[in-house]
Structures are given as structure tokens and as C-alpha cells.
Motif scaffolding. Structure first.
Motif, PDB file in Angstrom:
ATOM      1  N   GLU A 135      12.452 -15.519 -20.608  1.00  0.00           N
ATOM      2  CA  GLU A 135      12.281 -14.209 -19.984  1.00  0.00           C
ATOM      3  C   GLU A 135      11.582 -14.325 -18.637  1.00  0.00           C
ATOM      4  OE1 GLU A 135      10.530 -11.796 -23.076  1.00  0.00           O
ATOM      5  OE2 GLU A 135      12.397 -11.815 -24.219  1.00  0.00           O
ATOM      6  N   GLY A 136      10.767 -15.365 -18.450  1.00  0.00           N
ATOM      7  CA  GLY A 136      10.139 -15.593 -17.154  1.00  0.00           C
ATOM      8  C   GLY A 136      11.104 -16.126 -16.118  1.00  0.00           C
ATOM      9  N   SER A 137      12.125 -16.848 -16.563  1.00  0.00           N
ATOM     10  CA  SER A 137      13.086 -17.421 -15.614  1.00  0.00           C
ATOM     11  C   SER A 137      14.283 -16.516 -15.362  1.00  0.00           C
ATOM     12  CB  SER A 137      13.572 -18.782 -16.104  1.00  0.00           C
ATOM     13  OG  SER A 137      14.357 -18.648 -17.275  1.00  0.00           O
ATOM     14  N   ARG A 138      14.748 -15.810 -16.386  1.00  0.00           N
ATOM     15  CA  ARG A 138      15.963 -15.011 -16.214  1.00  0.00           C
ATOM     16  C   ARG A 138      15.880 -13.598 -16.771  1.00  0.00           C
ATOM     17  NH1 ARG A 138      20.731 -17.588 -17.707  1.00  0.00           N
ATOM     18  NH2 ARG A 138      21.643 -15.564 -18.096  1.00  0.00           N
ATOM     19  N   GLY A 139      14.757 -13.261 -17.393  1.00  0.00           N
ATOM     20  CA  GLY A 139      14.591 -11.915 -17.931  1.00  0.00           C
ATOM     21  C   GLY A 139      15.242 -11.698 -19.281  1.00  0.00           C
ATOM     22  N   GLN A 140      15.892 -12.729 -19.798  1.00  0.00           N
ATOM     23  CA  GLN A 140      16.606 -12.589 -21.065  1.00  0.00           C
ATOM     24  C   GLN A 140      16.464 -13.826 -21.930  1.00  0.00           C
ATOM     25  OE1 GLN A 140      20.526 -11.745 -19.193  1.00  0.00           O
ATOM     26  NE2 GLN A 140      20.605 -10.066 -20.688  1.00  0.00           N
ATOM     27  N   SER A 141      16.202 -13.600 -23.200  1.00  0.00           N
ATOM     28  CA  SER A 141      16.302 -14.647 -24.206  1.00  0.00           C
ATOM     29  C   SER A 141      17.753 -14.642 -24.694  1.00  0.00           C
ATOM     30  CB  SER A 141      15.361 -14.333 -25.375  1.00  0.00           C
ATOM     31  OG  SER A 141      15.752 -13.096 -25.972  1.00  0.00           O
ATOM     32  N   GLU A 179       8.448  -2.554 -14.092  1.00  0.00           N
ATOM     33  CA  GLU A 179       8.696  -1.112 -14.213  1.00  0.00           C
ATOM     34  C   GLU A 179       9.679  -0.573 -13.179  1.00  0.00           C
ATOM     35  OE1 GLU A 179       4.570   0.013 -14.110  1.00  0.00           O
ATOM     36  OE2 GLU A 179       4.525   0.203 -16.301  1.00  0.00           O
ATOM     37  N   ARG A 180       9.983  -1.356 -12.149  1.00  0.00           N
ATOM     38  CA  ARG A 180      10.948  -0.957 -11.123  1.00  0.00           C
ATOM     39  C   ARG A 180      12.326  -1.561 -11.380  1.00  0.00           C
ATOM     40  NH1 ARG A 180       9.225   1.757  -7.309  1.00  0.00           N
ATOM     41  NH2 ARG A 180      10.699   1.097  -5.722  1.00  0.00           N
ATOM     42  N   GLY A 181      12.456  -2.352 -12.452  1.00  0.00           N
ATOM     43  CA  GLY A 181      13.729  -2.977 -12.766  1.00  0.00           C
ATOM     44  C   GLY A 181      13.922  -4.324 -12.101  1.00  0.00           C
ATOM     45  N   GLU A 182      12.846  -4.883 -11.542  1.00  0.00           N
ATOM     46  CA  GLU A 182      12.908  -6.185 -10.866  1.00  0.00           C
ATOM     47  C   GLU A 182      12.550  -7.298 -11.846  1.00  0.00           C
ATOM     48  OE1 GLU A 182      14.003  -6.375  -7.740  1.00  0.00           O
ATOM     49  OE2 GLU A 182      14.142  -4.181  -7.635  1.00  0.00           O
ATOM     50  N   SER A 183      12.901  -8.522 -11.485  1.00  0.00           N
ATOM     51  CA  SER A 183      12.605  -9.690 -12.315  1.00  0.00           C
ATOM     52  C   SER A 183      11.106  -9.861 -12.495  1.00  0.00           C
ATOM     53  CB  SER A 183      13.176 -10.948 -11.662  1.00  0.00           C
ATOM     54  OG  SER A 183      14.571 -10.856 -11.552  1.00  0.00           O
ATOM     55  N   ILE A 184      10.753 -10.464 -13.622  1.00  0.00           N
ATOM     56  CA  ILE A 184       9.340 -10.764 -13.890  1.00  0.00           C
ATOM     57  C   ILE A 184       9.111 -12.256 -13.713  1.00  0.00           C
ATOM     58  CG2 ILE A 184       9.016  -8.786 -15.414  1.00  0.00           C
ATOM     59  CD1 ILE A 184       9.198 -10.717 -17.812  1.00  0.00           C
ATOM     60  N   ASP A 185       7.845 -12.642 -13.573  1.00  0.00           N
ATOM     61  CA  ASP A 185       7.503 -14.054 -13.437  1.00  0.00           C
ATOM     62  C   ASP A 185       7.004 -14.595 -14.786  1.00  0.00           C
ATOM     63  OD1 ASP A 185       4.876 -13.118 -13.717  1.00  0.00           O
ATOM     64  OD2 ASP A 185       4.449 -13.277 -11.576  1.00  0.00           O
ATOM     65  N   TYR A 186       6.667 -15.878 -14.797  1.00  0.00           N
ATOM     66  CA  TYR A 186       6.235 -16.513 -16.050  1.00  0.00           C
ATOM     67  C   TYR A 186       4.930 -15.934 -16.587  1.00  0.00           C
ATOM     68  CZ  TYR A 186       9.903 -19.973 -15.353  1.00  0.00           C
ATOM     69  OH  TYR A 186      11.119 -20.578 -15.194  1.00  0.00           O
ATOM     70  N   GLY A 187       3.992 -15.622 -15.706  1.00  0.00           N
ATOM     71  CA  GLY A 187       2.722 -15.047 -16.149  1.00  0.00           C
ATOM     72  C   GLY A 187       2.916 -13.705 -16.835  1.00  0.00           C
ATOM     73  N   THR A 188       3.740 -12.861 -16.240  1.00  0.00           N
ATOM     74  CA  THR A 188       4.048 -11.557 -16.837  1.00  0.00           C
ATOM     75  C   THR A 188       4.789 -11.742 -18.156  1.00  0.00           C
ATOM     76  OG1 THR A 188       4.157 -10.578 -14.633  1.00  0.00           O
ATOM     77  CG2 THR A 188       5.198  -9.342 -16.430  1.00  0.00           C
ATOM     78  N   LEU A 196       0.722  -3.520 -21.401  1.00  0.00           N
ATOM     79  CA  LEU A 196      -0.270  -4.409 -20.802  1.00  0.00           C
ATOM     80  C   LEU A 196       0.320  -5.290 -19.699  1.00  0.00           C
ATOM     81  CD1 LEU A 196      -2.220  -5.512 -24.012  1.00  0.00           C
ATOM     82  CD2 LEU A 196      -2.920  -3.819 -22.293  1.00  0.00           C
ATOM     83  N   SER A 197       1.591  -5.629 -19.803  1.00  0.00           N
ATOM     84  CA  SER A 197       2.240  -6.488 -18.809  1.00  0.00           C
ATOM     85  C   SER A 197       3.041  -5.698 -17.776  1.00  0.00           C
ATOM     86  CB  SER A 197       3.160  -7.496 -19.507  1.00  0.00           C
ATOM     87  OG  SER A 197       4.207  -6.819 -20.196  1.00  0.00           O
ATOM     88  N   SER A 198       3.047  -4.362 -17.902  1.00  0.00           N
ATOM     89  CA  SER A 198       3.822  -3.493 -16.996  1.00  0.00           C
ATOM     90  C   SER A 198       5.298  -3.874 -16.990  1.00  0.00           C
ATOM     91  CB  SER A 198       3.256  -3.540 -15.571  1.00  0.00           C
ATOM     92  OG  SER A 198       1.934  -3.067 -15.548  1.00  0.00           O
ATOM     93  N   THR A 199       5.846  -4.095 -18.190  1.00  0.00           N
ATOM     94  CA  THR A 199       7.257  -4.434 -18.321  1.00  0.00           C
ATOM     95  C   THR A 199       7.984  -3.375 -19.137  1.00  0.00           C
ATOM     96  OG1 THR A 199       6.860  -5.768 -20.323  1.00  0.00           O
ATOM     97  CG2 THR A 199       6.871  -6.939 -18.203  1.00  0.00           C
TER      98      THR A 199
END
Length: 156
Positions: free
Chosen positions: A69-75, A88-97, A131-134
Motif C-alpha cells: 500500500e505504500g508503493s502502489r496503494g493496493q494490496s 484524503e485528496r485521493g493522492e498516493s500515500i507513502d510508506y510511513g502513512t 490517524l493516518s489521514s487515509t
């Protein structure tokens, strides 16, 4: 200055559960296979010790979800269900998030979901999504460029 507007469709709890189930089966099968292999080596070495991989499901799931999910947003489960984790804006997330978001479902899922359903049900969030704003959104399934037309066999 007018910002580009976009519509995000929050994924249903059913789609999210089915994606989770696919992921748990995949990770469980891999760990089970590795555990059987480790147990076979233990027996061959003359010991009857328990598999060193026993009890690692939570850690394995956490690492699996964080990486994918950190690399592509999907398992894999999210790919099957055509859903993805985004900010929350529909953008990719990073590994920390992804790590924050994944912690809840890997280690404290009942509490994570219960608090989410009680406090954020209308928003479709688990506690660790908040908590992760996802958010988890439906994918439209069209990853194709708009300026390309695909012709499939039999369409001619």
C-alpha cells in the motif's frame, strides 16, 4: 484560482472486508508453507521444536500491507476488489502513512474497526484510517491513457 474538483467514491465495508480476507489467505498460505518447511527442517535436525514462524501473522501482514500500500496503494486483495488506499485528496500515500494505516488492521483490528464504526461510520473510516489521514476508495478500473483506443480480437 479554482481548484480541480474530483469525486472519490468511498469503498464499501463489504469490499474492504473481502480485500482483507484475500490478503489474510495469501499471507497465511505463504507463512503456512514456510512454517511447514521450517518444521520439516526441525524434525530432520532431530528436534521437535515448534516452527520459528508461529505467531508471526500480524508482523507479516503489517509488512505486507505497508510495502504494497505504500508503493502502489493496493494490496493483492484491494487489486481484486478494485479499491485502493489514498490520502484524503485521493493522492498516493507513502510508506510511513501506510505503516500507520496498516498497524491497526494488522495488530488491533477489532478495536480499530469498532472505534471506526462508532465514531466515523458515515465517513467509512477505521480508527487508523483517521490517524493516518487515509481513505479507501473505489477504483474506476481505467488505467488506460485517454488518447489510446484498444482493439481486441473479435472487435474488428
Amino acid at each position: 484560482m479554482e481548484a480541480d474538483s474530483r469525486t472519490l467514491h468511498i469503498a464499501s465495508w463489504t469490499d474492504r472486508f473481502l480485500a482483507w480476507l484475500v490478503d489474510v489467505v495469501i499471507v497465511g498460505a505463504v507463512l503456512g508453507s514456510l512454517g511447514e518447511l521450517a518444521s520439516a527442517f526441525s524434525v530432520l535436525a532431530g528436534g521437535l521444536a515448534a516452527s520459528p514462524l508461529a505467531g508471526l501473522n500480524g508482523v507479516a501482514l503489517f509488512l505486507y500491507w505497508t510495502a504494497l500500500e505504500g508503493s502502489r496503494g493496493q494490496s493483492a486483495g484491494k487489486m481484486v476488489m478494485s479499491i485502493a488506499v489514498t490520502d484524503e485528496r485521493g493522492e498516493s500515500i507513502d510508506y510511513g502513512t501506510a505503516a500507520i494505516e496498516s498497524f491497526g488492521k494488522a495488530f488491533v483490528l477489532p478495536l480499530d474497526c469498532l472505534i471506526g464504526w462508532l465514531a466515523y461510520d458515515e465517513e467509512g473510516l477505521r480508527l487508523f484510517n483517521r490517524l493516518s489521514s487515509t481513505i479507501v476508495v473505489e477504483q474506476d478500473g481505467t488505467d488506460r491513457p485517454e488518447d489510446v483506443e484498444y482493439v481486441y480480437p473479435g472487435d474488428e
